[in-house]
Write an enzyme that holds these catalytic residues in place. Sequence first.
Site, PDB file in Angstrom:
ATOM      1  N   ARG A   1       3.239  -1.259 -13.536  1.00 58.01           N
ATOM      2  CA  ARG A   1       2.316  -0.442 -14.342  1.00 58.01           C
ATOM      3  C   ARG A   1       2.709   1.044 -14.269  1.00 58.01           C
ATOM      4  O   ARG A   1       2.702   1.757 -15.282  1.00 58.01           O
ATOM      5  CB  ARG A   1       0.884  -0.618 -13.843  1.00 58.01           C
ATOM      6  CG  ARG A   1      -0.059   0.348 -14.541  1.00 58.01           C
ATOM      7  CD  ARG A   1      -1.311   0.605 -13.744  1.00 58.01           C
ATOM      8  NE  ARG A   1      -2.326  -0.365 -14.058  1.00 58.01           N
ATOM      9  CZ  ARG A   1      -3.072  -0.987 -13.155  1.00 58.01           C
ATOM     10  NH1 ARG A   1      -2.908  -0.733 -11.888  1.00 58.01           N
ATOM     11  NH2 ARG A   1      -3.984  -1.859 -13.521  1.00 58.01           N
TER      12      ARG A   1
ATOM     13  N   ILE B   1       2.469   4.284  -5.964  1.00 59.84           N
ATOM     14  CA  ILE B   1       1.239   4.631  -6.700  1.00 59.84           C
ATOM     15  C   ILE B   1       0.988   3.487  -7.674  1.00 59.84           C
ATOM     16  O   ILE B   1       1.898   3.126  -8.420  1.00 59.84           O
ATOM     17  CB  ILE B   1       1.446   5.910  -7.575  1.00 59.84           C
ATOM     18  CG1 ILE B   1       2.057   7.062  -6.771  1.00 59.84           C
ATOM     19  CG2 ILE B   1       0.149   6.327  -8.270  1.00 59.84           C
ATOM     20  CD1 ILE B   1       1.159   7.662  -5.744  1.00 59.84           C
ATOM     21  N   HIS B   2      -0.190   2.888  -7.665  1.00 61.32           N
ATOM     22  CA  HIS B   2      -0.429   1.867  -8.689  1.00 61.32           C
ATOM     23  C   HIS B   2      -1.868   1.791  -9.180  1.00 61.32           C
ATOM     24  O   HIS B   2      -2.148   1.092 -10.146  1.00 61.32           O
ATOM     25  CB  HIS B   2       0.008   0.485  -8.186  1.00 61.32           C
ATOM     26  CG  HIS B   2      -0.934  -0.114  -7.176  1.00 61.32           C
ATOM     27  ND1 HIS B   2      -0.887   0.203  -5.850  1.00 61.32           N
ATOM     28  CD2 HIS B   2      -1.949  -0.991  -7.322  1.00 61.32           C
ATOM     29  CE1 HIS B   2      -1.831  -0.454  -5.197  1.00 61.32           C
ATOM     30  NE2 HIS B   2      -2.499  -1.185  -6.069  1.00 61.32           N
ATOM     31  N   ARG B   3      -2.812   2.503  -8.534  1.00 63.40           N
ATOM     32  CA  ARG B   3      -4.225   2.388  -8.933  1.00 63.40           C
ATOM     33  C   ARG B   3      -4.436   2.961 -10.328  1.00 63.40           C
ATOM     34  O   ARG B   3      -3.900   4.042 -10.636  1.00 63.40           O
ATOM     35  CB  ARG B   3      -5.116   3.160  -7.970  1.00 63.40           C
ATOM     36  CG  ARG B   3      -5.035   2.667  -6.563  1.00 63.40           C
ATOM     37  CD  ARG B   3      -5.969   1.501  -6.366  1.00 63.40           C
ATOM     38  NE  ARG B   3      -5.710   0.875  -5.090  1.00 63.40           N
ATOM     39  CZ  ARG B   3      -6.219  -0.282  -4.718  1.00 63.40           C
ATOM     40  NH1 ARG B   3      -7.017  -0.954  -5.531  1.00 63.40           N
ATOM     41  NH2 ARG B   3      -5.951  -0.789  -3.558  1.00 63.40           N
TER      42      ARG B   3
END
Length: 348
Positions: free
Chosen positions: A227, A194-196
């Site tokens: 992030r 997950i990075h958005r």
Amino acid sequence: MKLAVILGTRPQIIELAPVIHALHRDDHQVIIYHSGQHYDREMSAVFIKQLGIPEPDKTFSPASGTHAEQTARIMVEIERACMDDRPDKVILEGDTNTALAAGLAAVKLKIPIVHIEAGCRIHNKSLPEEVNRILISHMATTHCSPTSTCTENLHKEGITNVNQTGHPVVDSIELVKDKLTPIHKPGSYYYSTIHRDFNTDDPARLQEIITQLEHLDKPVYLAAHPRTAERLNKFKIDTNNINIIPPIDYIGSLSMIKYSYAVISDSGGLQKESTILGTPMITIRPNTEWPETLAFNANQLAISDDNLVLLQCVKYLNTNYHRIKSNAKKLVDVLGRPGTSEVIAKCV
Ligand code: UD1
């Protein structure tokens, strides 16, 4: 020709590697600029090594910060490098701030731009990458489109000189496919990333994703982008019931995809890679720039009317698994057949 290849993020290193190899085979002089957008070893250097490309000729200082800060800093550095080296053309890939910044610098120096992965659209400008893609298309001189959908998107924007080449990630996988081996028992786990920002920067959304991942029927391995790791920590989200692991190298990540029960991610790259490797996918986004991957529900979108419907997607997958898995095999070449990077090199 003297060609400046500009990369800077993990997916750009992966997807440009076979193109760099093909350009070398065609005897071009290739200069590589690394923008510094991704700077941690596990986000950058490890991919350069595994995919066997030369170290960048110029690596700029780490570029994070706001979108404007990041784009502006990279733009100035690329302009300076291009003024020094005077390449005949620049080669950009994808839709990152690195590609946008490089495009802006090159177009004003009147250096022709070759854009790889041209024409992807979700028709919604709330995603920063969508804005980048549109702007890059309208600065580029040579457009290498991966699919007929991308080609049609460009035609609708009045760009008609499109080369439909397929996607170079097909060849990135070819470079390492003989090295893929199971890390966990095949079919026994979900592989997730997950990075958005729309998933990581909203504490309630990130908590909901983790909660639904914790309720799955098999172990989840979540390779956390820097992030994501930072936000999980900052929002004090408990992740005890899933396995959070650091970002994985390319061979490791493809191995995790190939042998997983399914992939759960918001990444564009993993949607492509799971399709090519024939693994069912659930995408934690409301839309995708890869609509071909949605056929047979081999890829399902897990955000509907702004609600996370991951558990419903998994239930559907479990009920229809064998049908989905065998149909997914029919999609392995929707992004092209091996040799795409040779075709791209010939368009340059
Ligand atoms: C960028 C791309 C996205 C692509 C993704 C792949 C844009 C607008 N987005 O998003 O399309 O899918 O790369 O990962 O260009 N960070 C580190 N170390 C690193 C890299 C990043 O700590 O090596 C941290 C920084 O604090 C940075 C944040 O992660 O501010 C986000 O990184 P950034 O490059 O801005 O965007 P991505 O989310 O990686």
